[in-house]
Scaffold this motif. Structure first.
Motif, mmCIF file in Angstrom:
data_model
loop_
_atom_site.group_PDB
_atom_site.id
_atom_site.type_symbol
_atom_site.label_atom_id
_atom_site.label_comp_id
_atom_site.label_asym_id
_atom_site.label_seq_id
_atom_site.Cartn_x
_atom_site.Cartn_y
_atom_site.Cartn_z
ATOM 1 N N UNK A 51 0.863 -1.189 0.000
ATOM 2 C CA UNK A 51 0.000 0.000 0.000
ATOM 3 C C UNK A 51 0.895 1.233 0.000
ATOM 4 N N UNK A 52 1.252 1.700 -1.192
ATOM 5 C CA UNK A 52 2.073 2.903 -1.326
ATOM 6 C C UNK A 52 1.148 4.112 -1.325
ATOM 7 N N UNK A 53 1.333 5.001 -0.373
ATOM 8 C CA UNK A 53 0.464 6.166 -0.272
ATOM 9 C C UNK A 53 0.688 7.094 -1.462
ATOM 10 N N UNK A 54 -0.379 7.524 -2.133
ATOM 11 C CA UNK A 54 -0.229 8.396 -3.303
ATOM 12 C C UNK A 54 0.079 9.831 -2.891
ATOM 13 N N UNK A 55 0.465 10.629 -3.868
ATOM 14 C CA UNK A 55 0.678 12.055 -3.634
ATOM 15 C C UNK A 55 -0.624 12.678 -3.115
ATOM 16 N N UNK A 56 -0.490 13.537 -2.138
ATOM 17 C CA UNK A 56 -1.670 14.165 -1.553
ATOM 18 C C UNK A 56 -2.053 13.595 -0.211
ATOM 19 N N UNK A 57 -1.351 12.539 0.224
ATOM 20 C CA UNK A 57 -1.586 11.950 1.546
ATOM 21 C C UNK A 57 -0.295 11.977 2.349
ATOM 22 N N UNK A 58 -0.366 12.508 3.550
ATOM 23 C CA UNK A 58 0.780 12.535 4.455
ATOM 24 C C UNK A 58 0.565 11.473 5.530
ATOM 25 N N UNK A 59 1.518 10.566 5.658
ATOM 26 C CA UNK A 59 1.411 9.491 6.655
ATOM 27 C C UNK A 59 1.438 10.051 8.063
ATOM 28 N N UNK A 68 4.298 -2.036 9.103
ATOM 29 C CA UNK A 68 4.080 -1.271 7.873
ATOM 30 C C UNK A 68 5.251 -0.340 7.629
ATOM 31 N N UNK A 69 5.824 -0.426 6.423
ATOM 32 C CA UNK A 69 6.919 0.437 6.012
ATOM 33 C C UNK A 69 6.360 1.477 5.050
ATOM 34 N N UNK A 70 6.206 2.706 5.529
ATOM 35 C CA UNK A 70 5.563 3.737 4.712
ATOM 36 C C UNK A 70 6.395 4.090 3.481
ATOM 37 N N UNK A 71 7.698 3.899 3.534
ATOM 38 C CA UNK A 71 8.567 4.224 2.398
ATOM 39 C C UNK A 71 8.329 3.290 1.220
ATOM 40 N N UNK A 72 8.260 1.991 1.486
ATOM 41 C CA UNK A 72 8.045 1.000 0.425
ATOM 42 C C UNK A 72 6.576 0.638 0.259
ATOM 43 N N UNK A 73 5.772 0.947 1.261
ATOM 44 C CA UNK A 73 4.365 0.580 1.243
ATOM 45 C C UNK A 73 4.115 -0.854 1.645
ATOM 46 N N UNK A 74 5.159 -1.561 2.088
ATOM 47 C CA UNK A 74 5.039 -2.977 2.436
ATOM 48 C C UNK A 74 4.466 -3.150 3.851
ATOM 49 N N UNK A 75 3.452 -3.992 3.951
ATOM 50 C CA UNK A 75 2.819 -4.312 5.237
ATOM 51 C C UNK A 75 2.847 -5.825 5.413
ATOM 52 N N UNK A 76 3.666 -6.306 6.363
ATOM 53 C CA UNK A 76 3.809 -7.747 6.576
ATOM 54 C C UNK A 76 2.680 -8.253 7.480
ATOM 55 N N UNK A 77 1.907 -9.194 6.952
ATOM 56 C CA UNK A 77 0.808 -9.789 7.714
ATOM 57 C C UNK A 77 1.230 -11.115 8.340
ATOM 58 N N UNK A 89 -5.423 -0.362 10.101
ATOM 59 C CA UNK A 89 -5.813 1.016 9.801
ATOM 60 C C UNK A 89 -4.572 1.880 9.600
ATOM 61 N N UNK A 90 -4.583 2.664 8.519
ATOM 62 C CA UNK A 90 -3.501 3.605 8.231
ATOM 63 C C UNK A 90 -4.080 5.014 8.265
ATOM 64 N N UNK A 91 -3.485 5.877 9.085
ATOM 65 C CA UNK A 91 -3.984 7.236 9.283
ATOM 66 C C UNK A 91 -3.145 8.207 8.447
ATOM 67 N N UNK A 92 -3.839 9.055 7.681
ATOM 68 C CA UNK A 92 -3.144 10.021 6.826
ATOM 69 C C UNK A 92 -3.803 11.398 6.937
ATOM 70 N N UNK A 93 -3.073 12.415 6.494
ATOM 71 C CA UNK A 93 -3.587 13.779 6.422
ATOM 72 C C UNK A 93 -3.703 14.172 4.951
ATOM 73 N N UNK A 100 -8.384 11.697 -4.910
ATOM 74 C CA UNK A 100 -7.190 10.961 -4.491
ATOM 75 C C UNK A 100 -7.566 9.486 -4.400
ATOM 76 N N UNK A 101 -6.837 8.648 -5.130
ATOM 77 C CA UNK A 101 -7.106 7.209 -5.127
ATOM 78 C C UNK A 101 -5.954 6.479 -4.456
ATOM 79 N N UNK A 102 -6.306 5.591 -3.531
ATOM 80 C CA UNK A 102 -5.320 4.822 -2.770
ATOM 81 C C UNK A 102 -5.481 3.343 -3.115
ATOM 82 N N UNK A 103 -4.396 2.713 -3.611
ATOM 83 C CA UNK A 103 -4.431 1.319 -4.055
ATOM 84 C C UNK A 103 -3.755 0.396 -3.045
ATOM 85 N N UNK A 104 -4.219 -0.847 -3.009
ATOM 86 C CA UNK A 104 -3.603 -1.864 -2.146
ATOM 87 C C UNK A 104 -3.644 -3.216 -2.839
ATOM 88 N N UNK A 105 -2.634 -4.059 -2.544
ATOM 89 C CA UNK A 105 -2.520 -5.372 -3.165
ATOM 90 C C UNK A 105 -2.022 -6.372 -2.122
#
Length: 202
Positions: A51-59, A68-77, A89-93, A100-105
Motif C-alpha cells: 500500500x504505497x500512499x499516493x501524492x496528496x496523503x501525508x502518513x 508497515x513500512x511507509x517508504x516501500x508501502x510494504x505491510x507484513x501480515x 488502519x492507516x492514518x493520513x492527512x 485521491x485514489x489509494x491502491x492496495x494489493x
C-alpha cells in the motif's frame, strides 16, 4: 497402473480497502482500513500487503505494530488460517485537493486460486480550498485630532487553490471620516470586492 501427482497448497487471499466516507476537506485526517482475509482452502503463509500512499496523503500513523513500512508501502501480515481476517488502519492527512485514489494489493507464498480480489482501491474527493489571510496596517498609531490617517488592507491567498469571489469587509467607525480609497472599495457598506486571487498573490 496408477498415476500419482501432488497438488500444491492453494489459498484465496482477499483484500478490501475503505475509508469512512468519500468526502474530505484539505488537512482532514483520513483513516484507510485494510481488511485482509484468507478464503482457503489452505493456510496462507508470508502474506504481504503493498500500500504505497499516493501524492496528496501525508502518513500519520498505523496500528500494524511496526509491520508497515511507509517508504516501500510494504505491510507484513504473516500467516493467515483459513477464514482468518486481519484489519489494519492507516492514518493520513489530506494534503491535496481533487480526487485521491489509494491502491492496495495482497500476495502470499501459496498459489492463489482467484487473483481478481487481490487488489482493491478507494478514492476520496477533496473540494477546492484556499487559505485567505488579511493584514491591516496604519501609517500612524498615535495621530492627532483632524490628522489624515492611511489604513492599508493586504489580502493574501496562501492556497492551495485559486480563490474566487473574494470579498473583504472593513466598516469605517463613526470616529473616522472617509476621504478616498484605492481599488473596488465601497466606504458606505465597507465591502471591498477583490474577485479572483491566485495562490501566493495579494
Amino acid at each position: 497402473n496408477r498415476t500419482s501427482f501432488t497438488v500444491t497448497s492453494a489459498v484465496d487471499s482477499k483484500i478490501r480497502k475503505s475509508s469512512a466516507t468519500e468526502d474530505y476537506n484539505f488537512e482532514d485526517v483520513v483513516v484507510w482500513t485494510l481488511t485482509i482475509t484468507n478464503g482457503g482452502p489452505n493456510k496462507a503463509t508470508g502474506v504481504v500487503v503493498t500500500d504505497v500512499l499516493p501524492e496528496g496523503l501525508i502518513y500519520l500513523r498505523d496500528d500494524s505494530g511496526g509491520k508497515y513500512d511507509v517508504t516501500t508501502g510494504s505491510l507484513y501480515i504473516g500467516d493467515l488460517d483459513v477464514g482468518e481476517t486481519r484489519i489494519i488502519n492507516i492514518y493520513t492527512i489530506v494534503n491535496k485537493t481533487g480526487e485521491i485514489t489509494n491502491n492496495a494489493n495482497v500476495t502470499s507464498n501459496e498459489y492463489d486460486i482467484n487473483l481478481t480480489n487481490n487488489h482493491d482501491d478507494a478514492s476520496i474527493n477533496v473540494p477546492p480550498t484556499s487559505d485567505l489571510e488579511i493584514i491591516k496596517i496604519v501609517n500612524s498609531t498615535s495621530p492627532n485630532y483632524n490628522d489624515l490617517v492611511k489604513w492599508t488592507l493586504i489580502v493574501r491567498n496562501n492556497g492551495p487553490d485559486v480563490a474566487h469571489d473574494v470579498v473583504a469587509r472593513d466598516v469605517i467607525p463613526e470616529s473616522l471620516i472617509w476621504i478616498s480609497n484605492d481599488g473596488n472599495y465601497n466606504h458606505n457598506s465597507g465591502v471591498w470586492n477583490i474577485g479572483t486571487l491566485d495562490v501566493g498573490r495579494e
